[in-house]
Design a protein around this motif. Structure first.
Motif, PDB file in Angstrom:
ATOM      1  N   VAL A 260       0.827  -1.204   0.000  1.00 45.30           N
ATOM      2  CA  VAL A 260       0.000   0.000   0.000  1.00 45.30           C
ATOM      3  C   VAL A 260       0.862   1.255   0.000  1.00 45.30           C
ATOM      4  O   VAL A 260       0.353   2.366  -0.119  1.00 45.30           O
ATOM      5  CB  VAL A 260      -0.953   0.041   1.212  1.00 45.30           C
ATOM      6  N   ALA A 261       2.196   1.088   0.122  1.00 43.36           N
ATOM      7  CA  ALA A 261       3.087   2.250   0.181  1.00 43.36           C
ATOM      8  C   ALA A 261       3.065   3.036  -1.121  1.00 43.36           C
ATOM      9  O   ALA A 261       3.326   4.236  -1.134  1.00 43.36           O
ATOM     10  CB  ALA A 261       4.521   1.811   0.500  1.00 43.36           C
ATOM     11  N   THR A 262       2.744   2.349  -2.230  1.00 48.07           N
ATOM     12  CA  THR A 262       2.644   3.023  -3.518  1.00 48.07           C
ATOM     13  C   THR A 262       1.256   2.833  -4.114  1.00 48.07           C
ATOM     14  O   THR A 262       1.098   2.682  -5.325  1.00 48.07           O
ATOM     15  CB  THR A 262       3.718   2.499  -4.491  1.00 48.07           C
ATOM     16  N   TYR A 297      10.663   7.126  -4.882  1.00 47.58           N
ATOM     17  CA  TYR A 297      11.207   5.851  -5.346  1.00 47.58           C
ATOM     18  C   TYR A 297      11.921   6.090  -6.683  1.00 47.58           C
ATOM     19  O   TYR A 297      11.879   7.195  -7.230  1.00 47.58           O
ATOM     20  CB  TYR A 297      10.086   4.825  -5.514  1.00 47.58           C
ATOM     21  N   TRP A 298      12.551   5.054  -7.222  1.00 48.53           N
ATOM     22  CA  TRP A 298      13.236   5.210  -8.494  1.00 48.53           C
ATOM     23  C   TRP A 298      13.095   3.970  -9.359  1.00 48.53           C
ATOM     24  O   TRP A 298      12.852   2.870  -8.870  1.00 48.53           O
ATOM     25  CB  TRP A 298      14.719   5.520  -8.287  1.00 48.53           C
ATOM     26  N   SER A 299      13.248   4.172 -10.679  1.00 47.66           N
ATOM     27  CA  SER A 299      13.237   3.077 -11.645  1.00 47.66           C
ATOM     28  C   SER A 299      14.183   3.428 -12.786  1.00 47.66           C
ATOM     29  O   SER A 299      14.418   4.611 -13.077  1.00 47.66           O
ATOM     30  CB  SER A 299      11.834   2.843 -12.216  1.00 47.66           C
ATOM     31  N   ASP A 313      13.375  -0.275  -7.218  1.00 46.36           N
ATOM     32  CA  ASP A 313      13.660  -0.607  -5.825  1.00 46.36           C
ATOM     33  C   ASP A 313      12.405  -0.361  -5.009  1.00 46.36           C
ATOM     34  O   ASP A 313      11.835   0.737  -5.050  1.00 46.36           O
ATOM     35  CB  ASP A 313      14.817   0.249  -5.307  1.00 46.36           C
ATOM     36  N   ASP A 314      11.969  -1.377  -4.301  1.00 45.94           N
ATOM     37  CA  ASP A 314      10.771  -1.234  -3.478  1.00 45.94           C
ATOM     38  C   ASP A 314      11.012  -0.387  -2.236  1.00 45.94           C
ATOM     39  O   ASP A 314      10.058   0.111  -1.627  1.00 45.94           O
ATOM     40  CB  ASP A 314      10.259  -2.614  -3.059  1.00 45.94           C
ATOM     41  N   ALA A 315      12.280  -0.233  -1.846  1.00 45.38           N
ATOM     42  CA  ALA A 315      12.601   0.601  -0.687  1.00 45.38           C
ATOM     43  C   ALA A 315      12.624   2.063  -1.120  1.00 45.38           C
ATOM     44  O   ALA A 315      13.151   2.395  -2.182  1.00 45.38           O
ATOM     45  CB  ALA A 315      13.945   0.206  -0.096  1.00 45.38           C
ATOM     46  N   PRO A 316      12.071   2.972  -0.321  1.00 46.94           N
ATOM     47  CA  PRO A 316      12.068   4.382  -0.710  1.00 46.94           C
ATOM     48  C   PRO A 316      13.472   4.967  -0.766  1.00 46.94           C
ATOM     49  O   PRO A 316      14.339   4.630   0.039  1.00 46.94           O
ATOM     50  CB  PRO A 316      11.223   5.055   0.373  1.00 46.94           C
ATOM     51  N   LEU A 317      13.678   5.832  -1.742  1.00 41.32           N
ATOM     52  CA  LEU A 317      14.938   6.562  -1.860  1.00 41.32           C
ATOM     53  C   LEU A 317      14.984   7.723  -0.872  1.00 41.32           C
ATOM     54  O   LEU A 317      15.997   7.981  -0.231  1.00 41.32           O
ATOM     55  CB  LEU A 317      15.086   7.087  -3.295  1.00 41.32           C
ATOM     56  N   LEU A 318      13.882   8.424  -0.759  1.00 41.53           N
ATOM     57  CA  LEU A 318      13.760   9.548   0.175  1.00 41.53           C
ATOM     58  C   LEU A 318      12.442   9.439   0.925  1.00 41.53           C
ATOM     59  O   LEU A 318      11.416   9.064   0.351  1.00 41.53           O
ATOM     60  CB  LEU A 318      13.798  10.890  -0.559  1.00 41.53           C
ATOM     61  N   GLU A 319      12.496   9.793   2.201  1.00 36.43           N
ATOM     62  CA  GLU A 319      11.295   9.912   3.024  1.00 36.43           C
ATOM     63  C   GLU A 319      11.302  11.283   3.690  1.00 36.43           C
ATOM     64  O   GLU A 319      12.321  11.973   3.710  1.00 36.43           O
ATOM     65  CB  GLU A 319      11.257   8.803   4.072  1.00 36.43           C
TER      66      GLU A 319
END
Length: 373
Positions: A260-262, A297-299, A313-319
């Protein structure tokens, strides 16, 4: 700590001189800067960086005399509109909803305009604030403001997409520059609600490409067991001239059903070409209360077919970084939001510009190794 060696706020509400605002002296009511945020970013010919900062200028006292007020551009000047408070839902500090229709009708508590802020080449120091080159409403199609610019340099031309807000349409407008600093209006390019149009920084087989994010109130379900989640996603479009756009048949980046994060997503920084493909930073929104939690996030997209996601990457780049906004605690009105809107190459790292908490401009130096396979 934020996780990166260089990660700080470089411009915020206290840095805006409202005496030089396009709205100054236009009506008999005090305003303040609700936020100076979501900056587009580009490198100028002199090597400095330029942010186009969204300045949300709001009424200090929007509710008075039983009405809630909104600022509107009208025929070359700015006026105030009064709406009976009994018909308005003011739970969100950024906007109010008007009751009584069969669909959602909204007005804003602020009007946004774009302020060019020139930075040092590393993005960490302010060189100049160009009030004389501000981009403000210039027609009925943006009578409620100009928001969330994104800048792409393609060849010798700088292209800036913006969101223009009005009762007529919630459209994407294009501004063009020969030097990255002086902008001229070049028309409406998308005539529907689309807040995140990002033009790729380069052509693919002679065509301009863009990420888009059309919005609506209805989405059709993916079949049971699908890896995708229905909802706002990042689409693609192509153009022969960056003015006339055709939706691409294949979808772009879509929300995954497994998180649900995205659950909702949209474009962040204009895609730039790397040795591996197009690097795109985008935002994912996790539902929470009124606004939600925004993360970056990034792709990596295929250089010849950007509908193909090569790596992500499923992990966030910035929060969101509460330690950065702690000195501005008295001005906070939302939390859990980072919204990346600009990227520039700086050798062994990228300079990434973001809006932090819809309040201030955040600059982060992200090593290129962070995106390596």
């Amino acid at each position: 700590m934020t996780g990166f060696a260089v990660d700080r706020l470089v411009f915020g509400p206290d840095d805006v001189d409202l005496a030089r605002s396009p709205l100054a002296g236009q009506f008999d009511a005090e305003t303040y800067v609700l936020g100076a945020f979501n900056p587009a970013l580009t490198r100028l010919p002199n090597g400095n960086l330029l942010m186009m900062v969204r300045v949300a200028e709001a009424l200090r006292v929007p509710v008075r005399g039983g009405n809630v007020h909104a600022i509107r551009w009208a025929e070359g000047r700015y006026v105030l509109d009064a709406w009976p408070l009994e018909y308005a839902n003011t739970a969100d500090p950024r906007k109010f909803l008007l009751h009584g229709g069969g669909w959602k009708i909204m007005a804003l508590t602020s009007l946004s305009w774009l302020l060019p802020v020139e930075l040092t080449p590393d993005g960490l120091g302010v060189v100049a604030v160009h009030y004389d080159r501000a981009v403000a409403p210039g027609g009925d199609w943006q009578c409620y403001g100009v928001e969330d610019a994104r800048i792409s340099r393609v060849g010798d031309e700088w292209l800036m997409t913006t969101c223009s807000v009005s009762p007529e349409r919630h459209s994407t407008t294009l501004y063009v520059s020969d030097n990255g600093l002086d902008w001229r209006f070049d028309g409406i390019v998308l005539d529907h609600q689309n807040k995140d149009m990002l033009i790729f920084e380069g052509l693919i087989d002679g065509q301009y490409w863009a990420q888009t994010r059309p919005l609506g109130d209805l989405y059709f379900a993916y079949p049971p067991g699908s890896e995708w989640r229905a909802g706002p996603s990042i689409n693609l479009a192509t153009s022969p001239d960056a003015r006339h756009w055709r939706p691409h048949l294949k979808p772009g980046i879509r929300p995954h059903a497994g998180t649900v994060a995205t659950a909702r997503m949209g474009g962040g920084t204009p895609p730039i070409l790397t040795d591996e493909g197009w690097l795109t930073l985008w935002h994912g929104v996790e539902p929470k209360e009124i606004v939600g939690i925004y993360r970056t996030y990034w792709s990596i997209l295929d250089r010849d077919d950007p509908s193909r996601v090569l790596r992500t990457d499923d992990a966030p780049l910035l929060e969101a970084a509460p330690e950065l906004t702690r000195p501005l605690e008295d001005k906070m009105y939302i939390r859990d939001v980072v919204f990346s809107t600009g990227i520039a190459d700086a050798g062994d790292h990228y300079v990434v510009a973001s809006g932090e908490a819809d309040l201030a401009c955040r600059i982060t130096h992200i090593p290129k190794s962070r995106f390596a396979a």
